[in-house]
Design a protein around this motif. Structure first.
Motif, PDB file in Angstrom:
ATOM      1  N   LEU A   1      14.877   4.896 -67.611  1.00 57.78           N
ATOM      2  CA  LEU A   1      16.191   5.541 -67.560  1.00 57.78           C
ATOM      3  C   LEU A   1      16.419   6.236 -66.218  1.00 57.78           C
ATOM      4  O   LEU A   1      17.337   7.035 -66.079  1.00 57.78           O
TER       5      LEU A   1
ATOM      6  N   ASP B   1      17.687   5.366 -63.323  1.00 54.61           N
ATOM      7  CA  ASP B   1      19.031   5.261 -62.730  1.00 54.61           C
ATOM      8  C   ASP B   1      20.032   6.153 -63.451  1.00 54.61           C
ATOM      9  O   ASP B   1      20.902   6.756 -62.819  1.00 54.61           O
ATOM     10  N   ARG B   2      19.904   6.244 -64.762  1.00 58.93           N
ATOM     11  CA  ARG B   2      20.831   7.101 -65.520  1.00 58.93           C
ATOM     12  C   ARG B   2      20.559   8.581 -65.248  1.00 58.93           C
ATOM     13  O   ARG B   2      21.491   9.373 -65.209  1.00 58.93           O
TER      14      ARG B   2
ATOM     15  N   ASP C   1      22.095   9.244 -62.012  1.00 63.99           N
ATOM     16  CA  ASP C   1      23.551   9.380 -62.205  1.00 63.99           C
ATOM     17  C   ASP C   1      23.940  10.807 -62.565  1.00 63.99           C
ATOM     18  O   ASP C   1      24.995  11.291 -62.168  1.00 63.99           O
ATOM     19  N   SER C   2      23.096  11.498 -63.335  1.00 66.50           N
ATOM     20  CA  SER C   2      23.435  12.857 -63.777  1.00 66.50           C
ATOM     21  C   SER C   2      23.507  13.853 -62.620  1.00 66.50           C
ATOM     22  O   SER C   2      24.117  14.906 -62.745  1.00 66.50           O
TER      23      SER C   2
ATOM     24  N   GLN D   1      24.320  12.331 -72.904  1.00 65.05           N
ATOM     25  CA  GLN D   1      25.098  11.717 -71.823  1.00 65.05           C
ATOM     26  C   GLN D   1      24.353  10.568 -71.149  1.00 65.05           C
ATOM     27  O   GLN D   1      24.971   9.725 -70.504  1.00 65.05           O
ATOM     28  N   LEU D   2      23.032  10.487 -71.311  1.00 68.79           N
ATOM     29  CA  LEU D   2      22.299   9.332 -70.788  1.00 68.79           C
ATOM     30  C   LEU D   2      22.671   8.061 -71.566  1.00 68.79           C
ATOM     31  O   LEU D   2      22.624   6.958 -71.028  1.00 68.79           O
ATOM     32  N   TYR D   3      23.027   8.230 -72.828  1.00 69.74           N
ATOM     33  CA  TYR D   3      23.451   7.110 -73.672  1.00 69.74           C
ATOM     34  C   TYR D   3      24.949   6.845 -73.544  1.00 69.74           C
ATOM     35  O   TYR D   3      25.380   5.704 -73.476  1.00 69.74           O
TER      36      TYR D   3
ATOM     37  N   GLN E   1      27.598   6.306 -71.756  1.00 69.64           N
ATOM     38  CA  GLN E   1      27.962   5.960 -70.390  1.00 69.64           C
ATOM     39  C   GLN E   1      29.458   5.968 -70.129  1.00 69.64           C
ATOM     40  O   GLN E   1      29.891   6.241 -69.015  1.00 69.64           O
TER      41      GLN E   1
ATOM     42  N   GLU F   1      26.245   0.699 -76.205  1.00 72.60           N
ATOM     43  CA  GLU F   1      25.542   1.669 -75.356  1.00 72.60           C
ATOM     44  C   GLU F   1      24.096   1.847 -75.818  1.00 72.60           C
ATOM     45  O   GLU F   1      23.176   1.949 -75.000  1.00 72.60           O
TER      46      GLU F   1
ATOM     47  N   VAL G   1      20.557   0.982 -73.599  1.00 71.65           N
ATOM     48  CA  VAL G   1      19.410   1.881 -73.398  1.00 71.65           C
ATOM     49  C   VAL G   1      18.132   1.233 -73.918  1.00 71.65           C
ATOM     50  O   VAL G   1      17.089   1.286 -73.260  1.00 71.65           O
TER      51      VAL G   1
END
Length: 196
Positions: A62, A64-65, A68-69, A121-123, A125, A135, A139
């Motif tokens: 995860l 990259d996610r 992203d945060s 919020q990781l899920y 998107q 979604e 993941v």
């Protein structure tokens, strides 16, 4: 105080950041040095490329996610306060963190609820406040890769959404997400020991 105190003076708004994130002065100084080391071109901010140099994120499915945060609302760079705010979600919960806080004080960034919001919020998107089957499947693909067949992944995604989806709308809301993780020790699972 020595050199630690003088290093803390280099951090803009150090007291404000410490109050908001709960990091000790020593931790903030360590994070500031890490931030500056990641900022290889000495720009005063980090880009996605800078954060991709963090080994733990490079190997995290995860990663990259999580990266992203650090860049909400399409921002292309993160300055030190934003960097530390994201990391504060992974700060272990100490006994003093669980003490009483005034009604005007915000909930600590490393509280159970804020850790859950971060994980959600990781899920989620598309930021619609729900985790759809699609979604969840994305993941799962990231987490297990080719070790499981597509059919098995779809079955797991369907079952996971179905078990958490209390209102029958085919997606998992934040409230349903928190209920499904009631028994999980999020405070420990979403903690990085070095971040005190």
């Amino acid at each position: 105080m020595g050199s630690r105190g003088s290093h803390a003076a280099l951090i803009p708004d150090a007291d404000s950041i410490r109050r908001e994130t709960g990091f000790s002065q020593a931790s903030l100084v360590r994070l500031y040095h890490r931030f500056r080391a990641l900022d290889s071109n000495k720009k005063g901010y980090l880009s996605r490329v800078d954060l991709q140099q963090i080994g733990a994120l490079a190997v995290n499915p995860l990663g990259d996610r999580i990266i992203d945060s650090f860049f909400p609302d399409g921002n292309l760079r993160v300055e030190f306060p934003g960097f530390v705010r994201v990391l504060a979600h992974f700060r272990p919960v100490d006994e003093e963190d669980t003490g009483t806080r005034g009604p005007q004080e915000p909930e600590p960034l490393n509280s159970r609820m804020n850790k859950l919001r971060f994980a959600f919020q990781l899920y989620d998107q598309d930021r619609d406040g729900k985790i759809s089957r699609h979604e969840m499947l994305q993941v799962l693909r990231l987490m297990v890769g080719v070790q499981v067949t597509e059919e098995q992944l779809e079955s797991i995604a369907d079952r996971t959404v179905q078990e958490a989806d209390e209102d029958g709308d085919g997606a998992v809301s934040f409230l349903e997400f928190t209920k499904s993780l009631e028994k999980m020790n999020i405070e420990q699972k979403m903690s990085i020991r070095i971040l005190k």
